[in-house]
Scaffold this motif. Structure first.
Motif, short mmCIF file in Angstrom:
data_model
loop_
_atom_site.label_atom_id
_atom_site.label_comp_id
_atom_site.label_asym_id
_atom_site.label_seq_id
_atom_site.Cartn_x
_atom_site.Cartn_y
_atom_site.Cartn_z
N PRO A 168 18.02 12.39 -0.37
CA PRO A 168 16.76 11.73 -0.69
C PRO A 168 16.96 10.22 -0.51
N SER A 169 15.90 9.45 -0.67
CA SER A 169 16.05 8.01 -0.65
C SER A 169 16.99 7.60 -1.79
N ALA A 170 17.83 6.58 -1.55
CA ALA A 170 18.90 6.23 -2.49
C ALA A 170 18.45 5.23 -3.55
N ASN A 171 17.39 5.62 -4.27
CA ASN A 171 16.86 4.80 -5.36
C ASN A 171 16.80 5.66 -6.62
N ARG A 172 16.66 5.01 -7.80
CA ARG A 172 16.36 5.78 -9.00
C ARG A 172 15.00 6.44 -8.80
N ARG A 265 2.43 8.47 -8.92
CA ARG A 265 3.14 7.23 -9.15
C ARG A 265 4.55 7.36 -8.55
N HIS A 266 4.89 6.47 -7.65
CA HIS A 266 6.13 6.61 -6.89
C HIS A 266 6.35 5.27 -6.20
N TYR A 267 7.55 5.02 -5.72
CA TYR A 267 7.85 3.79 -4.98
C TYR A 267 7.50 2.55 -5.81
MG MG Z 1 12.16 8.99 -2.19
#
Ligand code: MG
Ligand code: TXA
Length: 385
Positions: A168-172, A265-267
């Motif tokens: 997945p994208s490497a963010n919390r 709600r995301h990003y």
């Molecule tokens: Mg993501």
């Protein structure tokens, strides 16, 4: 089918890792892939992946947080590091379309057509999941998302690792996606085994997710490959707004389809973000009015704006993040997440932005801005109404 394991394992303080920083060769673009796959940083990252460790790596879209997709324990580590619920499925990355048979049970002709046109590149195909890919990768479902990334460092890493890599994208979870190694460390330092630094990402928004297990094929998430481009190859593709969790789609059979992992709600930055729908003088006038009103209440206002509009909110905005020229949506996409993070770090009370139409990359920009703003856009009445 096995029920999905929906428990989420929070990272205990005892699980803190020391995150190794590996730097990919600066001339990765210029090296033959075979040579790049032998670079020490890449070999080390590949060894870690094969040993079940977590390695963040660059792709052309955003940085991914990788683990061996065939190793369920390693994959569980991704969810713990991100604090992501198991209900949100992961994309599996492979080095070439020839490896599709390792992750997908069936490869329909449309997949091969799309792969030939768009891979390597920012397109994820949802296909029937092969046994070798454990259920935890796919929220327990019968399908799997697959893509061949275009970034030379990602391609070299996948080649050297020789295992499919779930990433997945490497963010919390729910936070802004990372487009540099520094962004990854800001969210995940101490939670992952290594970060492979390959410089800033070129596309800047995530891949387009296209479901090929539904008829007609549906875009579940707009991204780096536009709907228009997909329709050149597959004219029947249905757009995303009919198929997200917030807008359930009525299929011909009357059942409701939801796309897993598509949160309103995301990003999201931590600072309040208000996004106006559209562009042009009426939108700028509305943003000015909003900025003036907020500034009059003593709030510190910032904005994300294209270069041409960088002074449009003067003197009411205390901080402007320039996104690039409004005529160049690829530049806007490349800068969007870094700008969101920078605005978030600027001690503002309110950040304003607007969308860039729905053509081409505009659709992905609108999707990310809307979700970053919590799921809604400010609509402006058209003049004369
Ligand atoms: Mg993501
Ligand atoms: O560009 C990208 O796609 C990046 C880079 C690292 O490849 N990855 C990425 O992964 O954005 P992630 O986990 O942040 O978003 C993947 C999304 C999920 O949230 C879900 O909406 C969708 O892709 N997805 C993945 N597998 C799916 C499946 N089997 N069925 C439906 N949707 C799926």
């Amino acid at each position: 089918m096995q029920p999905p394991d929906v428990r989420h394992t929070p990272l205990s303080s005892g699980a803190k890792k020391s995150t190794l920083r590996l730097v990919a060769p600066a001339d990765a673009d210029a090296l033959p892939l075979d040579d790049l796959a032998q670079a020490p940083a890449i070999l080390r990252a590949a060894d870690l992946l094969r040993a079940g460790k977590l390695v963040a790596f660059p792709t052309e879209t955003v940085y991914g947080l990788g683990a061996d997709a065939t190793n369920a324990d390693a994959v569980r580590g991704i969810f713990a590091a991100k604090e992501r619920p198991y209900s949100d499925p992961l994309i599996v990355h492979i080095p070439t379309a020839e490896a599709l048979g390792r992750v997908a049970r069936e490869v329909p002709p449309a997949a091969l057509l799309l792969a030939a046109r768009f891979w390597p590149g920012p397109l994820t195909l949802i296909l029937p999941r092969a046994e070798a890919i454990p259920p935890v990768v796919a929220a327990g479902g019968p399908t799997v998302g697959v893509r061949v990334p275009a970034h030379p460092v990602a391609r070299a890493l996948l080649r050297a690792a020789d295992v499919p890599v779930a990433a997945p994208s490497a963010n919390r979870f729910m936070h802004t996606s990372p487009t540099s190694a520094a962004h990854v460390l800001a969210d995940l330092d101490g939670r992952v085994d290594a970060v492979l630094d390959g410089g800033p990402c070129g596309v800047g928004v995530e891949s387009t997710v296209l479901d090929l297990t539904s008829d007609p094929p549906r875009v579940l998430r707009p991204g780096g490959i536009s709907l228009e481009a997909l329709r050149v190859v597959l004219p029947t593709v249905v757009g995303p707004r009919e198929a997200t969790a917030s807008t359930p789609m009525e299929t011909p059979a009357g059942t409701i389809v939801r796309a897993p992992g598509q949160m309103d709600r995301h990003y999201a930055p931590r600072t309040r973000l208000v996004v106006f729908d559209g562009s042009g003088p009426a939108v700028i006038a509305a943003m000015r009015a909003e900025a003036e009103g907020a500034a009059a209440h003593g709030l510190r206002v910032g904005a994300l704006l294209p270069d041409e509009e960088a002074t449009a909110l003067d003197p009411f905005a205390a901080h402007i993040e320039r996104l690039g020229s409004a005529d160049d949506l690829t530049a806007i996409a490349r800068h969007l997440y870094a700008a969101l993070r920078a605005a978030d770090a600027a001690h503002l009370d309110l950040v304003l932005a607007h969308t860039f139409g729905r053509a081409g990359l505009g659709l992905a920009l609108e999707d990310r801005l809307r979700r970053a703003a919590g799921g809604t856009l400010q609509r402006i009445e058209a003049p004369g109404r």
